[in-house]
Structures are given as structure tokens and as C-alpha cells.
Design a protein around this motif. Structure first.
Motif, PDB file in Angstrom:
ATOM      1  N   HIS A 119      -8.406   1.031  -2.559  1.00  0.00           N
ATOM      2  CA  HIS A 119      -6.905   0.939  -2.216  1.00  0.00           C
ATOM      3  C   HIS A 119      -6.214   2.412  -2.893  1.00  0.00           C
ATOM      4  O   HIS A 119      -5.679   2.053  -3.962  1.00  0.00           O
ATOM      5  CB  HIS A 119      -6.266  -0.207  -2.475  1.00  0.00           C
ATOM      6  CG  HIS A 119      -6.692  -1.514  -1.633  1.00  0.00           C
ATOM      7  ND1 HIS A 119      -7.399  -2.549  -2.197  1.00  0.00           N
ATOM      8  CD2 HIS A 119      -6.575  -1.876  -0.426  1.00  0.00           C
ATOM      9  CE1 HIS A 119      -7.760  -3.241  -1.399  1.00  0.00           C
ATOM     10  NE2 HIS A 119      -7.337  -2.810  -0.270  1.00  0.00           N
ATOM     11  N   ASN A 170      -3.452   4.380  -4.087  1.00  0.00           N
ATOM     12  CA  ASN A 170      -2.078   3.975  -4.357  1.00  0.00           C
ATOM     13  C   ASN A 170      -1.087   5.191  -5.038  1.00  0.00           C
ATOM     14  O   ASN A 170       0.060   5.176  -4.970  1.00  0.00           O
ATOM     15  CB  ASN A 170      -1.826   2.576  -5.245  1.00  0.00           C
ATOM     16  CG  ASN A 170      -2.086   1.383  -4.490  1.00  0.00           C
ATOM     17  OD1 ASN A 170      -1.750   1.510  -3.080  1.00  0.00           O
ATOM     18  ND2 ASN A 170      -2.614   0.388  -5.365  1.00  0.00           N
ATOM     19  N   ILE A 220       0.828  -1.041   0.109  1.00  0.00           N
ATOM     20  CA  ILE A 220       0.071   0.071   0.058  1.00  0.00           C
ATOM     21  C   ILE A 220       0.882   1.011  -0.063  1.00  0.00           C
ATOM     22  O   ILE A 220       1.769   1.554   0.809  1.00  0.00           O
ATOM     23  CB  ILE A 220      -0.891   0.009   1.314  1.00  0.00           C
ATOM     24  CG1 ILE A 220      -1.832  -1.259   1.249  1.00  0.00           C
ATOM     25  CG2 ILE A 220      -1.750   1.382   1.221  1.00  0.00           C
ATOM     26  CD1 ILE A 220      -2.885  -1.194   2.147  1.00  0.00           C
ATOM     27  N   ASN A 241      -4.832  -5.178  -2.107  1.00  0.00           N
ATOM     28  CA  ASN A 241      -4.169  -4.093  -2.926  1.00  0.00           C
ATOM     29  C   ASN A 241      -4.000  -4.625  -4.443  1.00  0.00           C
ATOM     30  O   ASN A 241      -3.528  -5.816  -4.609  1.00  0.00           O
ATOM     31  CB  ASN A 241      -3.166  -3.520  -2.375  1.00  0.00           C
ATOM     32  CG  ASN A 241      -2.730  -2.046  -2.752  1.00  0.00           C
ATOM     33  OD1 ASN A 241      -3.594  -1.476  -3.397  1.00  0.00           O
ATOM     34  ND2 ASN A 241      -1.659  -1.732  -2.445  1.00  0.00           N
TER      35      ASN A 241
END
Length: 933
Positions: free
Chosen positions: A467, A469, A393, A427
Motif C-alpha cells: 500500500h 502511501n 489510501i 492499508n
């Protein structure tokens, strides 16, 4: 050879590092200049990077001049002379990359770099005309104006600076305008895009050995397209050609799949040549034959070493590809196809990109909760996605995510559906998130506008939102979510505020005018570094800051915030939207006054003259727009064509439409209007060409397909018309008019079983008697009779089954029409089913008996015909021969009973009618035969 191969691989790694934004420690370790340039690129110092490379290649130091056009010509001449050494091509490409990055930073990702000049040339001192700059402070003091005027001068200083920048950018914006499409006048640093495009085009034309030059050239062209008001045919052709060359070198299997799709597509166009998509198959076949001949000669000549360049497959094997390089190329190709409305090809390319990265996606359902207070779990639509390998992450700063709780603490909705499956979602790689967002757009492209489609797209967006990123990927994710939730009353407020935050993040804290529509202070989080914002820009299709602010203004306008919307549109100089807003406010005079004010300031602006022509419906304004643009502003003539079409002046409409399309042919609506004008003039071939051009650009335009069918039908080319109308029904199955025409063509082409299916669909559409073609129904019965008489058993059996299904539906929906029962009786006669014939004739009598036949001559003729046919069927010799004596008595009695009341009630008004005499004869005959038994 090994040393050259090693150096080439090093160069390939460096090129791919620039494309993929991948930090590589040993990249260009043997060349300190290239390593320095790459380090500056990694750090997002694009201006320093450009100047550093220019010190080596001396490209921007043109001869001192105050003529920008001369500077451009000197630049192109210098570029032509200095790029003869292919070993130096990498420096020129890096220069172009730096310029593109500067352009993107100022127009798409932000924040602006105040150190970047408007004109990148180092020695150009452009002389600004006084009427552009306005009075200087010295002029005002010299004239001894009062202090209030001097203060006002300082207030207007920023406006003057903007006018100077606009003057400096005029040449680049004019050069970037193409196919009659204008660039946005507020585009920042356009010279950098123009020069980068020139450099990359020159490298591509020189057939450079750089493996990424084609990709960077495509990126420059796509940025060029984004600055235009509409699509450009020239840019479309360039992008398609360059992408095909790029993929043939690096991913030839994708080209093969696209070619296979196009071959399958052409199978539906096997009737007329003008229905086939245009291709260059003949020339390609000739080239293949020449290549085959050359290969055979080289094989026989053992004395000469082969000098051909390696094939695409051999080059692909020699290159050590970065894991993200080919997926990035495919995503960008898919986005280009999405931009130019090539949905089918984009779908193929996105699927291939997914396979290259190993991404696994599945749209499915899972039990879960949508609201905070929900007790029972219900089925929720989610997207299961899994990258090929685990990903950590990323904790870098992200765009502000406006939550529902921030807006309303009592809002019961959850941010995401709380499902059991979401707990197992890991993720994703950033490149996989880009692919998911691309697949989300593909869902929209291949489906009609519908609430269920929005829900399906939200499943893709939610999976990326789960998620965060990367800054720019998350920005695109939030933008898509804002668009999808804009129509939902539970989310529309959050949708608007989220779009505000996305607009705000592009500006520095010092730039207070950056977001005019936002009345809240900007949040104090750390600004995301420039290179992070840039990392996946090309793989997302993120709109420019101007486009996003324009979208914010449209959102305000839609929800009633017209004052704020007008302020945004005026700042962005979207005068068409400003006028539209004033018309919504019922202030047309204010809109006209605003337009006149702008025409005073910009008398050579063709857009303003076109808007004035639209408002006043005055053709001379369109002609003025055409003149000031030097006959290049196609929109003026498109609108003039619309004016003439409404006035039914079709000759002038054809002239103006044709002139506009000669400049830019990527306007399917204009092609459609041109086709309609040709039809009005009974020019079938001209109409056919225009409608064919329409469906080449918009294959799912059912109206265009229908008109193509009408053109073929008028020339009695029924096979071609049938093919075209079948395509129309693929895209519009709810139009009874199209189905009626299709029925006619089925009958003309002797596709009788399909005609039954068409009539059944027509009944389903409305289920009333207006959509039952009795002429076609009688013709089907006749064709069945002919097939039986000709002993065509298979055809007769197929048609009988189809007609039985059709009759069942007809009886279920329509039972009050005598002609239907008459046709049904004829159908049973053909099949020699006399019991059914008699029963059907009796139903026919009952159907027509409800009309006032006692006093109306037409109704009397109908009831008389029905009774005559019924009695004739009951006394048919063949039927009587197969019947017993008791059954014969019953038939004669029924015939007599049916005729007798008709004769009695019609005697006063119609006893001298010939039908009355026929009924009398049949009555006596039935009575006689009944007595004889």
C-alpha cells in the motif's frame, strides 16, 4: 495562569506541527508571523520561510565582510546577544528548521532550488581568488586567443562554477569535519547545516522552554553524522545525552526500560571491573541523594512557595501530545542507535514505538503461490500488520516502481506472494509503515548474514510495498527491496534498474548530468512536491543522493559494469573506488596516474596521500597526510599502524594506533589491532584495555572476547577468563579453538560437569581424535574418584551422568585409540564395575593390537601395557572374591590366552625387555591359578 497555560499549549501544538508535518488549520492563529512561517513550511518554500523569519530576528544580516570566518564569528555573537529573550526562541528554532530543510532538499530528497545561494549571509561578498576561478572571458579575449579557446572556456564554465562553490563551502566543510573524519566534498549547501546546528545548540545550551528543541538539535546532529566518512565519538555522545534528556521529558518509561536492560547486561560482567561497561552510576546516586535531601527540606518549609520546575511526569501530563510526536521521537532514537551499532537498545525503542501507535505485527506463514504458473499452494512467509485505526489510501505521485514484467515478460515470478492472508491486509498508517521498515533493519542488525534473513526482511518490505502511501516512505521501501534482491539471480536485474530510477528521481528534468550512469530518458510524471518528500524523512534514515549514486556505482562494479562504475565514481570523486575498479581491470598504472593527477589538483587532501601510501606501501605518504591535515586525519595513522604491524614494528604500531584513536575512538578494528600489538609486546594490561574498548563498541566480537580471556589467563585470573570466554562462545560456537580454551578454563575453575558438555561439543564440531583432550578426560576420572572418596554424593552423581553421556558419544565417534579405552576402564574401576572394566580392557587390547608391535619397540610397549592391565583386571582380588569358581576359571583362562601369543611373537625381538618379563610373570600366575581350580 489559565491564559499562560492556553498560550503554552498553542505553542506546543505549533512545535509538534513542525515535527509531524501535520496540517493544522488553527495553528498559531493568534500570531500572524508564526502562522505565515508555518504556511511556508507546509508549502515547502523553505528559502522564503528562512528569509521571512530573518526579517524579524535579523540574524543573517551580519556586518559586510569578505571574510567568511569573521561572518561566522559575528553570527555567533549576534546569536548570543539576541537569544536572551526566551519568548523569541521559537523564531530562532524556525530559522534552524528552514535551514535544515534546505540542506535536506539539496542533499537527500531533491529537487534542488536554484534560488538558494551557497552562503546564507545576506551581506557577505566573498572574494574568490583568481586561481580558483580561472581566467575570465575578458582575459581570454584581451589576450586575443583564438575562437576555439573561447569555446573551450564556455565549456569549462560550469566546472569553474563548481570550483567556486567548493571554495565557498570549504569553511563549512572544515567546521563540520570532526574527530578526524572528513565531510564529503560534494556536500551541497553545508553552510545551512552548520548554521542550523549552531542555532539549535545555542537554544539547547540556553535551556529553552521549547519542547522540540532537543529533537531538532538531534536531527541536525544526525545530518551532520551522515556527511562524515565514518562515525564520530563526539556526535555519538551528544546524541545519546540529548536523546536521554528528550525522552526523560516526554517518554520516561523508555529510559527505565533501557536502564533495566543495561542492568541485566551487567550481570554477565560480575568478575572484574574492567569487564563492566562504563557508567556514571556513582555520580547519579549522589545526585539522587542530594535531590532527596532537597525535597525533604522543601516539605518542611511551609513559608516558602515551591520554586522547582515541574517534574518530567508533570510536564508530560501538561503537554497535549500529537499522536505521532512520541512515536517519531522513538523511531529517530532507534535509527540513531542503529547508526552507532547499539542494536539491543534500538530493538527496545522500536518495540516501544510500535506499542505507542498500536501497530500489531506478526511474522507468520500462509498458503499461497510465488510464481505465475504455480498450481499448488505452498507455505509462504508473510508479515501480518494492522494499524490501530483504518487509513485511507493516498493517491499522490509515487516513485517509479520497476516491475518484473517491464524487464522480462517471460519472468514467472510474482511481485508478491499470492496468499489468502494478503487479501485481508488493510492499508497502514504512514507512521506504522516507517516502524515496519525500522523493524526490518532491526532483523538485519540482530542476525547473521543469511538467505533466510533476507527472506524475513522481504516480508516486512512487501507489507509496506503493498500500500504505497507516501513518496519518501515508498522510496525507502523500494531501496530496501533493491538491496535485498541484489544477490538473487531472479531479481538482480530489476534490483539494478530500480536503484537507477531511485537515483534519477532526485534530479529535475533540466539537470541532465544528474544521473551519469542512466542511459534512458527520465519518465515524464509530475514531480512530487518538496514538502511531501520531506514529511517522514527523519523517520527513515534515507541516504543522501551522493550515497545512493555511490551505491549504484558499487552495484555496477559488482555485476561487471566497470566502465559505468568508474564514470559514477569519478563524478562523485570517490577516488578510492575508482582505484579499486582500475585494479579489478588490472590497470594499476592507470590508477596511480589518476591519483598523481588528483594530488596535483589537491595537494592538501589527506585522503589522497593516504591512498597513495596504501598503494605504494610507503610510510612517508601517511606522514604527509598526517601533516597536511594538521594531525587530525586519523585514517592516515590507522593505515600507518597497519603498515608497521605487518613489518612487526610493534612499538611504532602502538604509537600510531594510539594517536589515531585519540582523535576518534569509534574504530573497533583499530582497538583490536592495538590490543594485538600490545600482546606481541607482552603488555597484558594495555592489551586488556584495547580489547575491552573493542567489545564495548562491538559486543558480539568473539575474537576480542577470546583475547580478553587470554589476557586474564596469562595473569592467572581464571574466573575473569572464564566469564570472557563464555561471552565469546555466545557469538561464535563453531570455533574449536575457543572451545578448547573454554575446556581448559572449566577444568581450572572446577566446573567438571560443564567440561563434559564442552568435550561433547568438540566431538560434534569435527568428530575426530584431534579434538579429544585426553589429559582433561583423565582429570575428569580422577575428580570423580576424589568426589566418591570424599563422599560428595551429589557432585559424584552429576559428574557420572555427564560422563556417561560423553562416553556414549566418544564410543560412537572414536573406537580405534587404546588410550581412550584405558581411560574408560579407569572410569569403570572408580565406579567398581569390574565386568565393564574387563570388557573395556579387552577392547583396549584389540585397538592397539592392530599396530606393528612385533617389530616396533614403542608399539610393543603399548600392547604389553594393555595386556598387563587386562590380565591384572581379570585377576584382581576384589573381582575374584565376588566371582564364582566357574567365572574365576574363565578369567584365568582368558588372561593366559591373551598373554600367550604376545610372548610367542615378541620372543625374538623383545625377550630381554622388562615388559616381556612382566608378561611372563603374569602368564605363569594365571596358569598356576587356573590349574589350582
Amino acid at each position: 495562569f489559565l491564559e499562560v497555560s492556553y498560550l503554552q499549549k498553542k505553542m506546543d501544538r505549533l512545535e509538534q506541527a513542525f515535527v509531524c508535518h501535520e496540517r493544522v488549520e488553527d495553528v498559531a492563529e493568534d500570531n500572524k508571523d508564526l502562522r505565515k512561517a508555518y504556511q511556508l513550511y507546509e508549502e515547502g518554500k523553505y528559502l522564503e520561510m528562512m528569509l521571512f523569519v530573518d526579517e524579524k530576528i535579523q540574524l543573517l544580516k551580519v556586518t559586510t565582510t569578505n571574510d567568511l570566518g569573521a561572518a561566522y564569528r559575528a553570527f555567533e555573537q549576534s546569536l548570543k546577544e539576541k537569544t536572551t529573550d526566551k519568548n523569541m526562541h521559537i523564531y530562532y528554532m524556525i530559522m534552524a528548521i528552514a535551514m535544515l530543510s534546505i540542506f535536506i532538499q539539496h542533499n537527500h530528497t531533491g529537487p534542488e532550488d536554484i534560488k538558494v545561494k551557497e552562503i546564507p549571509f545576506t551581506n557577505v561578498d566573498l572574494e574568490i581568488p583568481k586561481d580558483v576561478f580561472g581566467e575570465t572571458i575578458e582575459d581570454i579575449i584581451e589576450k586575443k586567443h583564438n575562437k576555439q579557446e573561447i569555446d573551450q572556456h564556455y565549456k569549462d564554465k560550469k566546472d569553474q562554477q563548481n570550483r567556486i562553490k567548493r571554495y565557498q563551502n570549504t569553511l563549512a566543510l572544515d567546521d563540520l569535519s570532526i574527530d578526524g573524519e572528513l565531510c564529503d566534498p560534494l556536500t551541497k549547501k553545508p553552510h545551512y547545516l552548520r548554521l542550523a546546528e549552531l542555532i539549535l545548540k545555542h537554544l539547547v545550551d540556553q535551556k529553552t522552554t521549547l519542547i522540540t528543541a532537543d529533537l531538532w538539535y538531534i536531527r541536525a546532529i544526525m545530518l551532520h553524522q551522515q556527511t562524515l566518512s565514518y562515525l564520530s565519538q563526539q556526535l555519538n555522545t551528544t546524541i545519546t545525552t540529548t536523546f536521554n534528556r528528550l525522552l526523560e521529558q516526554h517518554c520516561p518509561e523508555v529510559i527505565e526500560k533501557i536502564e533495566d536492560y543495561e542492568k541485566e547486561l551487567q550481570k554477565g560482567f560480575d568478575v572484574e571491573d574492567h569487564l563492566k561497561p562504563k557508567d556514571d552510576s556513582s555520580s547519579s546516586d549522589e545526585e539522587e541523594e542530594v535531590m532527596d535531601a532537597g525535597d525533604s527540606l522543601d516539605f518542611l518549609d511551609f513559608s516558602v512557595e515551591p520554586t522547582e520546575e515541574p517534574t518530567a511526569k508533570q510536564q508530560q501530563q501538561q503537554i497535549d501530545y500529537h499522536p505521532e510526536f512520541i512515536p517519531r521521537c522513538l523511531i529517530e532514537y532507534g535509527l540513531a542507535c542503529h547508526t552507532f551499532h547499539k542494536q539491543a537498545i534500538s530493538k527496545i525503542v522500536f518495540k516501544e514505538a510500535k506499542e505507542k501507535t498500536g501497530l500489531e505485527v506478526e511474522l507468520t506463514g500462509s498458503l499461497g503461490k510465488r510464481t505465475r504458473f504455480q498450481q499448488r499452494k505452498l507455505a509462504q512467509l508473510i508479515l501480518k500488520a494492522r494499524s490501530h485505526s483504518d487509513t485511507k489510501i493516498n493517491t499522490v505521485s509515487m516513485p517509479k516502481d520497476v516491475t518484473l514484467m517491464e524487464i522480462d515478460e517471460d519472468n514467472p515470478m510474482l511481485e508478491h506472494a499470492d496468499t489468502d492472508a494478503n487479501e485481508q491486509q488493510h492499508n497502514l498508517k504512514i507512521i506504522d509503515q516507517c516502524i515496519i521498515l525500522a523493524l526490518c533493519m532491526d532483523v538485519k542488525n540482530n542476525n547473521p548474514q543469511h538467505g533466510l534473513i533476507n527472506e524475513e526482511m522481504l516480508a516486512y518490505v512487501d507489507r509496506v510495498h503493498m500500500h504505497p502511501n507516501n513518496w519518501i516512505v515508498f522510496t525507502m521501501c523500494l531501496l530496501l527491496r533493491s538491496r535485498l534482491q541484489a544477490e538473487n539471480p531472479k531479481y538482480f536485474e530489476r534490483s539494478l534498474l530500480q536503484l537507477e530510477e531511485l537515483v534519477a528521481q532526485f534530479y529535475t528534468r533540466e539537470n541532465k548530468e544528474g544521473y551519469l550512469a542512466i542511459h534512458r530518458e527520465k519518465y515524464d510524471e509530475e514531480e512530487t512536491p518538496v514538502h511531501v518528500r520531506m514529511s517522514y524523512f527523519y523517520e527513515l534514515g534515507l541516504p543522501s543522493m551522493i550515497e545512493m549514486e555511490n551505491e549504484l556505482g558499487q552495484r555496477y562494479m559488482k555485476f561487471g559494469g566497470l566502465k559505468t562504475a568508474i564514470a559514477i565514481f569519478e563524478k562523485l570523486e570517490k577516488w578510492e573506488k575508482v582505484i579499486e575498479a582500475y585494479y579489478v581491470l588490472e590497470k594499476p598504472k592507470r590508477a596511480m596516474r589518476l591519483l598523481d593527477e588528483q594530488l596535483v589538483l589537491q595537494p592538501e587532501n589527506p585522503l589522497l596521500w593516504t591512498l597513495k601510501g596504501q598503494m605504494e606501501q610507503e610510510p612517508k605518504h601517511f606522514e604527509k597526510a598526517w601533516e597536511v591535515s594538521k594531525k587530525r586525519y586519523a585514517r592516515a595513522y590507522r593505515q600507518l599502524g597497519n603498515y608497521y604491524f605487518k613489518q612487526e614494528n610493534y612499538d611504532e604500531a602502538i604509537r600510531t594506533y594510539t594517536a589515531a584513536l585519540n582523535i576518534n575512538s569509534l574504530y573497533p578494528k583499530c582497538w583490536f589491532a592495538l590490543g594485538c600489538a600490545h600482546l606481541k609486546q607482552n603488555n597484558i594490561q594495555g592489551a586488556l584495555r584495547a580489547f575491552t574498548s573493542t567489545i564495548q563498541q562491538v559486543p558480539d566480537d568473539a575474537e576480542a572476547w577470546t583475547n580478553i580471556a587470554s589476557c586474564h589467563q596469562s595473569t592467572k585470573s581464571y574466573d575473569a577468563a572464564y566469564v570472557a570466554l563464555k561471552q565469546a562462545l555466545k557469538y561464535n560456537r563453531s570455533s574449536s579453538r575457543i572451545w578448547e580454551n573454554y575446556l581448559y578454563l572449566c577444568m581450572e575453575n572446577k566446573r567438571f560437569v560443564e567440561a563434559c558438555y564442552v568435550m561433547s561439543n568438540l566431538l560434534d564440531l569435527r568428530g575426530n581424535q584431534l579434538h579429544l583432550n585426553m589429559k582433561a578426560l583423565y582429570a575428569l576420572v580422577k575428580e570423580l574418584n576424589d568426589a566418591i572418596e570424599a563422599n560428595k554424593r551429589v557432585e559424584a552423581a552429576q559428574l557420572t551422568r555427564a560422563m556417561d553421556a560423553l562416553w556414549a558419544k566418544i564410543e560412537d565417534k572414536i573406537s580405534s585409540r587404546g588410550d581412550i579405552w584405558d581411560c574408560r576402564a579407569l572410569y569403570f574401576e572408580v565406579l567398581n564395575r569390574w565386568d565393564d572394566v574387563v570388557a573395556t580392557r579387552q577392547k583396549q587390547v584389540r585397538a592397539v593390537k592392530m599396530r606393528p608391535w612385533q617389530v616396533d619397540a614403542y608399539c610393543f610397549e603399548q600392547i604389553a601395557d594393555a595386556v598387563i592391565e587386562c590380565a591384572s583386571a581379570q585377576m584382581n582380588p576384589q573381582y575374584l572374591k565376588e566371582s564364582s569358581i566357574d567365572k574365576k576359571k574363565t578369567l584365568f583362562m582368558n588372561a593366559r590366552v591373551a598373554i600367550e601369543p604376545i610372548l610367542k611373537d615378541a620372543k625374538g625381538n623383545f625377550q630381554h625387555h622388562e615388559k616381556y618379563d612382566t608378561l611372563t610373570t603374569l602368564f605363569n600366575k594365571a596358569k598356576k591359578y587356573e590349574a589350582s581350580l
